[in-house]
Design a protein around this motif. Structure first.
Motif: not given
Length: 322
Positions: A38-45, A139-145, A177-180
Protein backbone atom coordinates in the motif's frame (compact mmCIF):
# COMPACT_ATOMS: atom_id res chain seq x y z
CA UNK A 1 3.11 11.36 -23.84
CA UNK A 2 6.56 11.30 -22.19
CA UNK A 3 6.34 11.58 -18.43
CA UNK A 4 8.46 14.17 -16.60
CA UNK A 5 8.99 11.51 -13.91
CA UNK A 6 11.44 9.75 -16.22
CA UNK A 7 13.97 12.23 -14.81
CA UNK A 8 13.67 10.73 -11.30
CA UNK A 9 16.78 8.88 -10.01
CA UNK A 10 17.05 5.33 -11.31
CA UNK A 11 14.21 5.64 -13.84
CA UNK A 12 14.43 3.11 -16.67
CA UNK A 13 12.03 3.84 -19.54
CA UNK A 14 9.38 1.28 -20.41
CA UNK A 15 9.10 -0.03 -23.94
CA UNK A 16 6.32 -0.97 -26.31
CA UNK A 17 2.77 0.05 -25.44
CA UNK A 18 3.91 1.49 -22.10
CA UNK A 19 6.59 3.70 -23.59
CA UNK A 20 6.56 7.14 -22.00
CA UNK A 21 6.63 6.10 -18.34
CA UNK A 22 9.17 4.25 -16.21
CA UNK A 23 9.44 0.48 -16.33
CA UNK A 24 11.09 0.64 -12.91
CA UNK A 25 13.24 2.92 -10.76
CA UNK A 26 16.14 0.55 -10.12
CA UNK A 27 14.69 -2.20 -7.91
CA UNK A 28 11.78 -4.11 -9.41
CA UNK A 29 11.04 -6.39 -6.44
CA UNK A 30 11.33 -3.62 -3.86
CA UNK A 31 8.83 -1.61 -5.89
CA UNK A 32 6.47 -4.58 -6.08
CA UNK A 33 6.63 -5.09 -2.33
CA UNK A 34 5.97 -1.41 -1.71
CA UNK A 35 2.93 -1.47 -3.97
CA UNK A 36 1.60 -4.68 -2.39
CA UNK A 37 1.99 -3.07 1.05
CA UNK A 38 0.00 0.00 0.00
CA UNK A 39 2.94 2.35 -0.43
CA UNK A 40 4.03 4.59 -3.27
CA UNK A 41 2.27 5.43 -6.53
CA UNK A 42 2.40 4.35 -10.16
CA UNK A 43 2.80 6.87 -12.96
CA UNK A 44 0.22 5.93 -15.61
CA UNK A 45 0.39 9.27 -17.36
CA UNK A 46 0.84 7.58 -20.75
CA UNK A 47 -2.75 6.30 -20.68
CA UNK A 48 -5.43 8.01 -22.69
CA UNK A 49 -8.01 10.14 -20.85
CA UNK A 50 -11.45 10.77 -22.32
CA UNK A 51 -14.31 12.75 -20.77
CA UNK A 52 -18.01 12.86 -21.59
CA UNK A 53 -20.05 15.75 -20.24
CA UNK A 54 -23.59 16.98 -20.85
CA UNK A 55 -27.04 16.20 -19.50
CA UNK A 56 -27.42 12.99 -21.51
CA UNK A 57 -23.95 11.58 -20.82
CA UNK A 58 -24.99 8.56 -18.73
CA UNK A 59 -28.12 7.60 -20.69
CA UNK A 60 -26.14 7.93 -23.94
CA UNK A 61 -23.18 5.88 -22.76
CA UNK A 62 -25.62 3.27 -21.48
CA UNK A 63 -26.63 2.61 -25.10
CA UNK A 64 -23.04 2.11 -26.27
CA UNK A 65 -21.29 0.27 -23.44
CA UNK A 66 -21.57 -3.27 -22.11
CA UNK A 67 -22.03 -1.92 -18.59
CA UNK A 68 -25.20 -0.55 -16.95
CA UNK A 69 -24.36 3.13 -16.43
CA UNK A 70 -27.65 4.99 -16.87
CA UNK A 71 -27.98 5.30 -13.07
CA UNK A 72 -24.29 5.22 -12.19
CA UNK A 73 -23.92 6.86 -8.76
CA UNK A 74 -21.57 9.80 -8.48
CA UNK A 75 -18.11 8.63 -7.45
CA UNK A 76 -18.73 4.92 -8.09
CA UNK A 77 -16.04 3.32 -10.23
CA UNK A 78 -16.90 0.85 -12.94
CA UNK A 79 -15.40 -0.61 -16.08
CA UNK A 80 -17.00 -1.23 -19.44
CA UNK A 81 -16.28 -2.49 -22.93
CA UNK A 82 -17.15 -1.49 -26.45
CA UNK A 83 -17.65 -4.47 -28.73
CA UNK A 84 -17.72 -4.99 -32.47
CA UNK A 85 -20.92 -6.07 -34.18
CA UNK A 86 -19.69 -9.65 -33.78
CA UNK A 87 -19.09 -9.27 -30.05
CA UNK A 88 -15.29 -8.92 -30.16
CA UNK A 89 -13.67 -6.53 -27.69
CA UNK A 90 -12.57 -3.23 -29.24
CA UNK A 91 -12.18 -0.88 -26.26
CA UNK A 92 -11.94 -1.13 -22.47
CA UNK A 93 -12.90 1.92 -20.40
CA UNK A 94 -12.27 2.53 -16.69
CA UNK A 95 -14.95 4.99 -15.64
CA UNK A 96 -16.18 7.26 -12.90
CA UNK A 97 -18.78 10.04 -12.94
CA UNK A 98 -18.12 13.11 -10.78
CA UNK A 99 -21.67 14.46 -10.99
CA UNK A 100 -21.19 16.50 -14.14
CA UNK A 101 -18.58 14.62 -16.18
CA UNK A 102 -17.72 10.98 -16.87
CA UNK A 103 -13.97 10.43 -16.67
CA UNK A 104 -12.41 7.41 -18.34
CA UNK A 105 -8.88 6.20 -18.83
CA UNK A 106 -8.03 3.82 -21.65
CA UNK A 107 -5.06 2.01 -23.12
CA UNK A 108 -2.29 4.25 -24.50
CA UNK A 109 -2.95 5.29 -28.07
CA UNK A 110 -6.54 3.99 -28.22
CA UNK A 111 -8.24 7.26 -27.34
CA UNK A 112 -8.37 8.58 -30.90
CA UNK A 113 -10.26 5.56 -32.25
CA UNK A 114 -12.53 5.56 -29.21
CA UNK A 115 -13.38 9.24 -29.60
CA UNK A 116 -14.01 8.80 -33.33
CA UNK A 117 -16.53 6.05 -32.55
CA UNK A 118 -18.21 8.05 -29.79
CA UNK A 119 -18.47 11.13 -32.00
CA UNK A 120 -20.10 9.07 -34.74
CA UNK A 121 -22.82 7.98 -32.29
CA UNK A 122 -23.76 11.37 -30.81
CA UNK A 123 -26.77 12.06 -33.04
CA UNK A 124 -29.15 14.37 -31.14
CA UNK A 125 -27.87 13.59 -27.63
CA UNK A 126 -26.68 16.43 -25.41
CA UNK A 127 -23.13 15.23 -24.86
CA UNK A 128 -19.63 16.56 -25.33
CA UNK A 129 -16.73 14.16 -25.83
CA UNK A 130 -13.20 15.42 -25.19
CA UNK A 131 -9.65 14.06 -25.33
CA UNK A 132 -7.99 15.18 -22.07
CA UNK A 133 -4.79 13.17 -22.46
CA UNK A 134 -2.65 16.26 -23.04
CA UNK A 135 -3.62 17.95 -19.78
CA UNK A 136 -4.62 15.09 -17.43
CA UNK A 137 -2.33 12.36 -16.09
CA UNK A 138 -3.52 9.12 -14.50
CA UNK A 139 -1.83 8.23 -11.21
CA UNK A 140 -2.49 4.94 -9.40
CA UNK A 141 -2.44 4.63 -5.61
CA UNK A 142 -2.47 1.02 -4.35
CA UNK A 143 -5.07 -0.40 -2.00
CA UNK A 144 -4.29 0.66 1.55
CA UNK A 145 -2.49 3.84 0.52
CA UNK A 146 -2.88 6.81 2.84
CA UNK A 147 -1.43 9.26 0.30
CA UNK A 148 -3.25 12.55 0.00
CA UNK A 149 -5.71 13.04 -2.85
CA UNK A 150 -5.73 16.66 -4.07
CA UNK A 151 -9.06 18.45 -3.82
CA UNK A 152 -11.11 18.64 -6.99
CA UNK A 153 -9.46 15.64 -8.62
CA UNK A 154 -11.70 12.91 -10.06
CA UNK A 155 -10.98 9.56 -8.38
CA UNK A 156 -11.81 5.96 -9.30
CA UNK A 157 -11.72 3.87 -6.13
CA UNK A 158 -11.67 0.09 -6.55
CA UNK A 159 -10.62 -2.96 -4.58
CA UNK A 160 -7.17 -2.65 -6.17
CA UNK A 161 -6.60 1.00 -5.29
CA UNK A 162 -7.43 4.47 -6.53
CA UNK A 163 -6.88 6.01 -9.95
CA UNK A 164 -6.46 9.79 -9.83
CA UNK A 165 -7.15 12.06 -12.83
CA UNK A 166 -4.47 14.59 -11.95
CA UNK A 167 -3.69 17.77 -13.88
CA UNK A 168 -0.52 16.93 -15.79
CA UNK A 169 1.10 20.19 -14.67
CA UNK A 170 0.87 18.97 -11.06
CA UNK A 171 2.42 15.54 -11.63
CA UNK A 172 5.97 16.38 -10.55
CA UNK A 173 4.84 18.24 -7.43
CA UNK A 174 2.56 15.33 -6.49
CA UNK A 175 5.40 12.84 -6.95
CA UNK A 176 7.63 14.78 -4.55
CA UNK A 177 5.23 14.34 -1.63
CA UNK A 178 3.62 10.99 -2.48
CA UNK A 179 6.60 8.74 -3.24
CA UNK A 180 8.18 6.38 -3.65
CA UNK A 181 7.57 6.17 -7.37
CA UNK A 182 6.83 2.64 -8.62
CA UNK A 183 7.33 1.50 -12.20
CA UNK A 184 4.82 -0.02 -14.58
CA UNK A 185 6.47 -3.46 -14.33
CA UNK A 186 5.53 -3.72 -10.65
CA UNK A 187 1.99 -2.64 -11.50
CA UNK A 188 1.85 -5.31 -14.20
CA UNK A 189 3.13 -8.01 -11.85
CA UNK A 190 0.31 -7.34 -9.41
CA UNK A 191 -2.20 -7.20 -12.24
CA UNK A 192 -1.15 -10.66 -13.39
CA UNK A 193 -1.30 -11.96 -9.81
CA UNK A 194 -4.85 -10.59 -9.57
CA UNK A 195 -5.83 -12.26 -12.87
CA UNK A 196 -6.97 -8.95 -14.39
CA UNK A 197 -7.01 -8.82 -18.19
CA UNK A 198 -5.70 -5.89 -20.17
CA UNK A 199 -6.79 -4.78 -23.62
CA UNK A 200 -4.13 -5.51 -26.23
CA UNK A 201 -2.37 -7.94 -23.91
CA UNK A 202 -4.98 -10.58 -23.11
CA UNK A 203 -7.04 -9.68 -26.19
CA UNK A 204 -6.66 -10.24 -29.91
CA UNK A 205 -8.96 -9.49 -32.85
CA UNK A 206 -11.45 -12.23 -31.89
CA UNK A 207 -11.58 -12.07 -28.08
CA UNK A 208 -15.02 -12.02 -26.47
CA UNK A 209 -15.68 -10.97 -22.84
CA UNK A 210 -16.46 -14.49 -21.59
CA UNK A 211 -12.95 -15.72 -22.39
CA UNK A 212 -11.26 -13.32 -19.97
CA UNK A 213 -13.70 -13.11 -17.06
CA UNK A 214 -14.69 -9.59 -18.13
CA UNK A 215 -18.22 -10.91 -18.31
CA UNK A 216 -18.28 -10.60 -14.50
CA UNK A 217 -16.79 -7.12 -14.10
CA UNK A 218 -17.42 -5.14 -17.28
CA UNK A 219 -20.65 -6.58 -18.73
CA UNK A 220 -24.19 -6.25 -17.39
CA UNK A 221 -26.12 -9.30 -18.55
CA UNK A 222 -29.58 -7.82 -18.04
CA UNK A 223 -29.18 -4.89 -20.39
CA UNK A 224 -29.21 -4.89 -24.15
CA UNK A 225 -29.16 -2.33 -26.93
CA UNK A 226 -25.39 -2.20 -27.36
CA UNK A 227 -23.37 -3.36 -30.32
CA UNK A 228 -22.34 -7.02 -29.96
CA UNK A 229 -24.98 -7.80 -27.32
CA UNK A 230 -26.38 -10.68 -29.39
CA UNK A 231 -23.08 -12.56 -29.21
CA UNK A 232 -22.78 -11.99 -25.46
CA UNK A 233 -26.32 -13.31 -24.87
CA UNK A 234 -25.87 -16.31 -27.16
CA UNK A 235 -22.65 -17.46 -25.50
CA UNK A 236 -24.05 -16.83 -22.03
CA UNK A 237 -27.28 -18.72 -22.62
CA UNK A 238 -26.46 -21.38 -25.18
CA UNK A 239 -22.78 -22.21 -25.13
CA UNK A 240 -19.25 -21.73 -23.88
CA UNK A 241 -16.45 -19.46 -25.13
CA UNK A 242 -13.86 -21.17 -27.35
CA UNK A 243 -10.94 -20.12 -25.12
CA UNK A 244 -10.36 -19.35 -21.45
CA UNK A 245 -7.87 -17.30 -19.45
CA UNK A 246 -5.53 -19.21 -17.13
CA UNK A 247 -2.81 -18.28 -14.64
CA UNK A 248 0.47 -20.19 -14.93
CA UNK A 249 3.46 -20.69 -12.67
CA UNK A 250 6.51 -20.90 -14.92
CA UNK A 251 9.77 -22.78 -14.48
CA UNK A 252 11.89 -20.54 -12.27
CA UNK A 253 15.13 -21.96 -13.61
CA UNK A 254 14.68 -20.21 -16.96
CA UNK A 255 16.71 -17.05 -17.44
CA UNK A 256 14.27 -15.46 -19.87
CA UNK A 257 10.51 -15.18 -19.54
CA UNK A 258 8.49 -16.48 -22.50
CA UNK A 259 7.26 -13.33 -24.27
CA UNK A 260 3.68 -12.56 -25.19
CA UNK A 261 2.57 -14.74 -28.09
CA UNK A 262 4.71 -17.74 -27.09
CA UNK A 263 2.85 -20.88 -28.13
CA UNK A 264 1.60 -23.28 -25.46
CA UNK A 265 1.28 -27.01 -26.05
CA UNK A 266 0.68 -30.09 -23.93
CA UNK A 267 3.87 -31.30 -22.24
CA UNK A 268 3.09 -34.92 -23.15
CA UNK A 269 2.89 -34.14 -26.87
CA UNK A 270 5.81 -34.28 -29.26
CA UNK A 271 7.91 -31.07 -29.51
CA UNK A 272 5.98 -30.12 -32.63
CA UNK A 273 2.63 -30.97 -31.04
CA UNK A 274 -0.45 -28.91 -31.70
CA UNK A 275 -0.78 -25.40 -30.28
CA UNK A 276 -3.45 -25.18 -27.59
CA UNK A 277 -2.91 -21.56 -26.52
CA UNK A 278 -0.44 -18.73 -26.07
CA UNK A 279 1.11 -16.54 -23.39
CA UNK A 280 -0.52 -13.12 -23.10
CA UNK A 281 1.54 -11.53 -20.28
CA UNK A 282 4.52 -12.92 -18.36
CA UNK A 283 6.15 -11.25 -15.34
CA UNK A 284 8.53 -11.87 -12.45
CA UNK A 285 6.62 -11.62 -9.18
CA UNK A 286 8.37 -10.78 -5.92
CA UNK A 287 6.80 -13.77 -4.11
CA UNK A 288 5.48 -16.13 -6.78
CA UNK A 289 8.47 -16.02 -9.13
CA UNK A 290 7.90 -16.22 -12.90
CA UNK A 291 4.16 -16.27 -13.63
CA UNK A 292 1.96 -15.58 -16.62
CA UNK A 293 -1.52 -15.16 -17.95
CA UNK A 294 -2.40 -17.21 -21.01
CA UNK A 295 -5.31 -18.02 -23.28
CA UNK A 296 -5.88 -21.72 -23.90
CA UNK A 297 -8.55 -23.75 -25.63
CA UNK A 298 -11.56 -24.25 -23.39
CA UNK A 299 -11.33 -28.05 -23.41
CA UNK A 300 -7.70 -28.25 -22.21
CA UNK A 301 -7.82 -30.50 -19.10
CA UNK A 302 -7.33 -28.67 -15.82
CA UNK A 303 -4.63 -31.13 -14.73
CA UNK A 304 -2.72 -30.99 -18.03
CA UNK A 305 0.99 -30.19 -17.87
CA UNK A 306 1.76 -27.38 -20.26
CA UNK A 307 4.85 -26.10 -22.05
CA UNK A 308 5.25 -22.49 -23.16
CA UNK A 309 7.90 -22.52 -25.86
CA UNK A 310 10.74 -24.27 -24.02
CA UNK A 311 9.50 -23.30 -20.56
CA UNK A 312 7.62 -25.82 -18.48
CA UNK A 313 4.56 -24.46 -16.74
CA UNK A 314 3.09 -25.91 -13.57
CA UNK A 315 -0.57 -26.85 -13.28
CA UNK A 316 -2.97 -24.15 -14.34
CA UNK A 317 -4.85 -21.98 -11.89
CA UNK A 318 -8.35 -21.51 -13.22
CA UNK A 319 -9.36 -17.94 -14.00
CA UNK A 320 -12.28 -18.70 -16.32
CA UNK A 321 -14.14 -21.96 -15.76
CA UNK A 322 -14.04 -24.40 -18.71
Amino acid sequence: MKSPLLTLPGAVPAEGVDEGVAAHYGDLFREQRALADGNGFVDLSHRGVVTVSGDDRLSWLHLLLTQHVSDLPTGQATEALILSAHGHIEHALYLVDDGSTVWAHVEPGTQDALIAYLESMKFFYRVDVADRTADIAVVHLPAGSIAEVPKGVAVRETAYGRDLFLPRAELEAYAEKSGPAVGILAHEALRVEQHRPRLGFETDHRTIPHELGWIDTAVHLEKGCYRGQETVARVQNLGKPPRRLVFLHLDGSEVHLPPAGTEIRLADDEPDGRKIGFITTSVRHHELGPVALALVKRNVPLDARLVAGTTTAAAQEVVVEP
